[in-house]
Design a protein around this motif. Structure first.
Motif, PDB file in Angstrom:
ATOM      1  N   THR A  27       0.723  -1.214   0.139  1.00  0.00           N
ATOM      2  CA  THR A  27      -0.114  -0.031  -0.044  1.00  0.00           C
ATOM      3  C   THR A  27       0.948   1.145   0.093  1.00  0.00           C
ATOM      4  OG1 THR A  27      -1.737  -1.055   1.202  1.00  0.00           O
ATOM      5  CG2 THR A  27      -1.947   1.231   1.153  1.00  0.00           C
ATOM      6  N   ASN A  28       0.489   2.317  -0.806  1.00  0.00           N
ATOM      7  CA  ASN A  28       1.213   3.530  -0.892  1.00  0.00           C
ATOM      8  C   ASN A  28       2.556   3.505  -1.265  1.00  0.00           C
ATOM      9  OD1 ASN A  28      -0.827   4.798   0.455  1.00  0.00           O
ATOM     10  ND2 ASN A  28      -0.437   4.461   2.519  1.00  0.00           N
ATOM     11  N   ASN A  51      -2.300   1.751  -5.008  1.00  0.00           N
ATOM     12  CA  ASN A  51      -3.582   1.979  -4.521  1.00  0.00           C
ATOM     13  C   ASN A  51      -4.525   2.267  -5.533  1.00  0.00           C
ATOM     14  OD1 ASN A  51      -2.803   1.279  -2.092  1.00  0.00           O
ATOM     15  ND2 ASN A  51      -3.134   3.291  -1.075  1.00  0.00           N
TER      16      ASN A  51
END
Length: 121
Positions: A27-28, A51
């Motif tokens: 994520t990110n 994402n």
């Protein structure tokens, strides 16, 4: 962070090729492709945010390359078409956390081992 690129090979000018890269899928993070021709610097090609799948492209490949990601497979792809001899290079998969430097900067990326793409005229 381990990145594994594949899919390179020899293709005729005007042909297509799809590169794949197994990525951490965090994520990110931003996943990107760079390439390095003999005697030249490693140049940015495209990037995608994990994402939201926001994409970025270098002007030199815009319209000829598409970057995408498959979250279920933790894989990033680079679909290349209308290939030219000047696209010949080692193509590297890269990944880093979002934010900080621009996506096209080589800074702060983790790198895969590269896959050779050769385009014959």
């Amino acid at each position: 962070v381990q990145l594994q690129a594949s899919g390179g090979g020899l293709v005729q000018a005007g042909g297509s090729l799809r590169l794949s890269c197994a990525v951490p899928g965090r994520t990110n993070w931003i996943m990107a492709w760079f390439r390095q021709a003999p005697g030249k610097e490693r140049d940015f090609i495209a990037a995608i945010t994990w994402n939201l799948a926001t994409t970025y492209y270098a002007d030199s490949v815009k319209g000829r390359c598409t970057i995408s990601r498959d979250k279920a497979k933790n894989t990033v792809y680079l679909q290349m078409s209308s290939l030219k001899p000047e696209d010949t290079a080692i193509y590297y998969c890269a990944a880093r956390e979002s934010g900080g430097t621009a996506v096209y900067s080589r800074e702060n990326y983790y790198w895969g081992q590269g896959t050779q793409v050769t385009v014959s005229s």
